[in-house]
Enzyme design. Sequence first.
Site, PDB file in Angstrom:
ATOM      1  N   ASP A  28       0.851  -1.191   0.000  1.00 31.41           N
ATOM      2  CA  ASP A  28       0.000   0.000   0.000  1.00 31.41           C
ATOM      3  C   ASP A  28       0.886   1.239   0.000  1.00 31.41           C
ATOM      4  OD1 ASP A  28      -2.025   2.052   0.896  1.00 31.41           O
ATOM      5  OD2 ASP A  28      -3.253   0.265   1.141  1.00 31.41           O
ATOM      6  N   ALA A 109     -10.185  -6.082  -8.112  1.00 33.20           N
ATOM      7  CA  ALA A 109     -11.328  -5.423  -7.479  1.00 33.20           C
ATOM      8  C   ALA A 109     -11.859  -4.395  -8.471  1.00 33.20           C
ATOM      9  CB  ALA A 109     -10.892  -4.762  -6.180  1.00 33.20           C
ATOM     10  N   TYR A 140     -11.820   7.174 -12.755  1.00 30.40           N
ATOM     11  CA  TYR A 140     -12.072   5.945 -11.990  1.00 30.40           C
ATOM     12  C   TYR A 140     -12.771   4.905 -12.870  1.00 30.40           C
ATOM     13  CZ  TYR A 140     -13.758   3.060  -8.071  1.00 30.40           C
ATOM     14  OH  TYR A 140     -14.031   2.018  -7.202  1.00 30.40           O
TER      15      TYR A 140
HETATM   16  P1  NAD Z   1      -9.765   2.592   0.114  1.00 29.72           P
HETATM   17  O1  NAD Z   1      -9.465   3.927  -0.457  1.00 29.72           O
HETATM   18  O2  NAD Z   1     -10.039   2.478   1.573  1.00 29.72           O
HETATM   19  O3  NAD Z   1      -8.585   1.569  -0.237  1.00 29.72           O
HETATM   20  C1  NAD Z   1      -7.752   1.689  -1.341  1.00 29.72           C
HETATM   21  C2  NAD Z   1      -6.332   1.401  -0.880  1.00 29.72           C
HETATM   22  O4  NAD Z   1      -5.449   1.493  -2.008  1.00 29.72           O
HETATM   23  C3  NAD Z   1      -5.837   2.417   0.145  1.00 29.72           C
HETATM   24  O5  NAD Z   1      -5.229   1.760   1.211  1.00 29.72           O
HETATM   25  C4  NAD Z   1      -4.841   3.271  -0.644  1.00 29.72           C
HETATM   26  O6  NAD Z   1      -3.830   3.835   0.173  1.00 29.72           O
HETATM   27  C5  NAD Z   1      -4.319   2.256  -1.639  1.00 29.72           C
HETATM   28  N1  NAD Z   1      -3.768   2.863  -2.840  1.00 29.72           N
HETATM   29  C6  NAD Z   1      -4.318   3.847  -3.611  1.00 29.72           C
HETATM   30  N2  NAD Z   1      -3.514   4.138  -4.638  1.00 29.72           N
HETATM   31  C7  NAD Z   1      -2.438   3.296  -4.539  1.00 29.72           C
HETATM   32  C8  NAD Z   1      -1.262   3.127  -5.297  1.00 29.72           C
HETATM   33  N3  NAD Z   1      -1.016   3.864  -6.395  1.00 29.72           N
HETATM   34  N4  NAD Z   1      -0.361   2.190  -4.883  1.00 29.72           N
HETATM   35  C9  NAD Z   1      -0.582   1.448  -3.782  1.00 29.72           C
HETATM   36  N5  NAD Z   1      -1.684   1.579  -3.017  1.00 29.72           N
HETATM   37  C10 NAD Z   1      -2.599   2.495  -3.400  1.00 29.72           C
HETATM   38  O7  NAD Z   1     -10.979   1.996  -0.725  1.00 29.72           O
HETATM   39  P2  NAD Z   1     -11.775   0.633  -0.558  1.00 29.72           P
HETATM   40  O8  NAD Z   1     -13.192   0.983  -0.390  1.00 29.72           O
HETATM   41  O9  NAD Z   1     -11.130  -0.251   0.430  1.00 29.72           O
HETATM   42  O10 NAD Z   1     -11.619   0.026  -2.037  1.00 29.72           O
HETATM   43  C11 NAD Z   1     -10.715  -1.049  -2.305  1.00 29.72           C
HETATM   44  C12 NAD Z   1     -10.893  -1.475  -3.755  1.00 29.72           C
HETATM   45  O11 NAD Z   1     -12.235  -1.918  -3.963  1.00 29.72           O
HETATM   46  C13 NAD Z   1     -10.631  -0.348  -4.752  1.00 29.72           C
HETATM   47  O12 NAD Z   1      -9.951  -0.883  -5.863  1.00 29.72           O
HETATM   48  C14 NAD Z   1     -12.026   0.096  -5.166  1.00 29.72           C
HETATM   49  O13 NAD Z   1     -12.046   0.595  -6.463  1.00 29.72           O
HETATM   50  C15 NAD Z   1     -12.813  -1.206  -5.053  1.00 29.72           C
HETATM   51  N6  NAD Z   1     -14.238  -0.938  -4.802  1.00 29.72           N
HETATM   52  C16 NAD Z   1     -14.687  -0.534  -3.579  1.00 29.72           C
HETATM   53  C17 NAD Z   1     -16.033  -0.255  -3.402  1.00 29.72           C
HETATM   54  C18 NAD Z   1     -16.605   0.162  -2.075  1.00 29.72           C
HETATM   55  O14 NAD Z   1     -17.805   0.405  -1.986  1.00 29.72           O
HETATM   56  N7  NAD Z   1     -15.845   0.251  -1.018  1.00 29.72           N
HETATM   57  C19 NAD Z   1     -16.933  -0.373  -4.486  1.00 29.72           C
HETATM   58  C20 NAD Z   1     -16.425  -0.764  -5.712  1.00 29.72           C
HETATM   59  C21 NAD Z   1     -15.080  -1.061  -5.866  1.00 29.72           C
END
Ligand code: NAD
Length: 306
Positions: A28, A109, A140
């Site tokens: 991360d 994801a 996105y």
């Molecule tokens: P979040 O923002 O809490 O987690 C994303 C993580 O990725 C964070 O820890 C961030 O620091 C890390 N990150 C971002 N850019 C990065 C990079 N360039 N290199 C390394 N790490 C990086 O979001 P989340 O809700 O936990 O989402 C996780 C995944 O699930 C994402 O890919 C998101 O698109 C997908 N998703 C989530 C939801 C939701 O409702 N939570 C819905 C659809 C898709």
Amino acid sequence: MVTGGAGFLGSHLCEKLIEDGHDVLCMDNLFTGTKDNIAHLMGNPYFELLRHDVTFPMYVEVDEIYNLACPASPVHYQFDPVQTTKTSVHGAINMLGLAKRTKAKILQASTSEVYGDPEVHPQTEDYRGSVNPIGPRACYDEGKRCAETLFFDYYRQHKLNIRVMRIFNTYGPRMHPNDGRVVSNFVIQALKNEPITLYGDGEQTRSFCYVDDLIRGMMGLMNASDDVTGPINIGNPNEFTIKELAEKVIELTDSKSTLSYHPLPTDDPMQRCPNISLAKEKLGWEPTIQLEAGLKKTIDYFKNII
Ligand code: NAD
Ligand code: UDP
């Protein structure tokens, strides 16, 4: 390896993988994730945090990759949209390259946002979506769509063992308090007795999946037989208007908050609801935690951190 493992979903995934006896590398760059989310795992010898940006190549030996790295809330992914696209696209290329070299299974994801503002309701996996390619959400949506393309090209061209999961709105403990997502915003506003910020008329719909259900679906997909590549929708098909959500949160927090109306953000989808027949058929998966029960756990979490 879990990329984005210090984020909301990633931290829950790391926790469950450790519980199941795996050796977990959490990668991360801590853009939206925090060490607090994984602090309880840090002392475990089978858990390791690696601070790295997924847009740069990386050389490690792994046998399964969960690729979650990407900011997920509109506020965070629009903060640096160029980096958001790079994270999805270059990130996918780097992780697919790693999977190719190590012969690891790799799960992406992806998101319901690949359907954009859908004309088909509820959304099935064969619906191709209605996305504005030049709007503020495109970094996105299109980044995630291109990542799916890369996954399927590596599957066809290099015979990689891939899984693509389309995640619908998910909520629960460890959501970022300032990410502007609707559940965290409403719960925090209600707990502080501040006005609840409804965008538009509040009649747009979403369906909310509790994080534990989602992670069970994600691990189920990774462990499914090799012919299950997806894309596969994982989400809770019970649909609510945003106004209904606001009223439910006010009731459960016993709050004095009132509703305050604000303009609807550009390209905000009017409705979203997963058809989860494929997940039921292929994974035997369906959600078990409904909105009220999940909201209560989420409210308890935010009570402790604010
Ligand atoms: P979040 O923002 O809490 O987690 C994303 C993580 O990725 C964070 O820890 C961030 O620091 C890390 N990150 C971002 N850019 C990065 C990079 N360039 N290199 C390394 N790490 C990086 O979001 P989340 O809700 O936990 O989402 C996780 C995944 O699930 C994402 O890919 C998101 O698109 C997908 N998703 C989530 C939801 C939701 O409702 N939570 C819905 C659809 C898709
Ligand atoms: N929303 C709202 N008030 C808020 C935050 C969000 O009315 O304080 C609305 C937003 O316009 C959208 C829905 O709630 O229609 C879900 O927003 P979120 O950002 O959580 O997720 P997404 O739009 O990506 O589904």
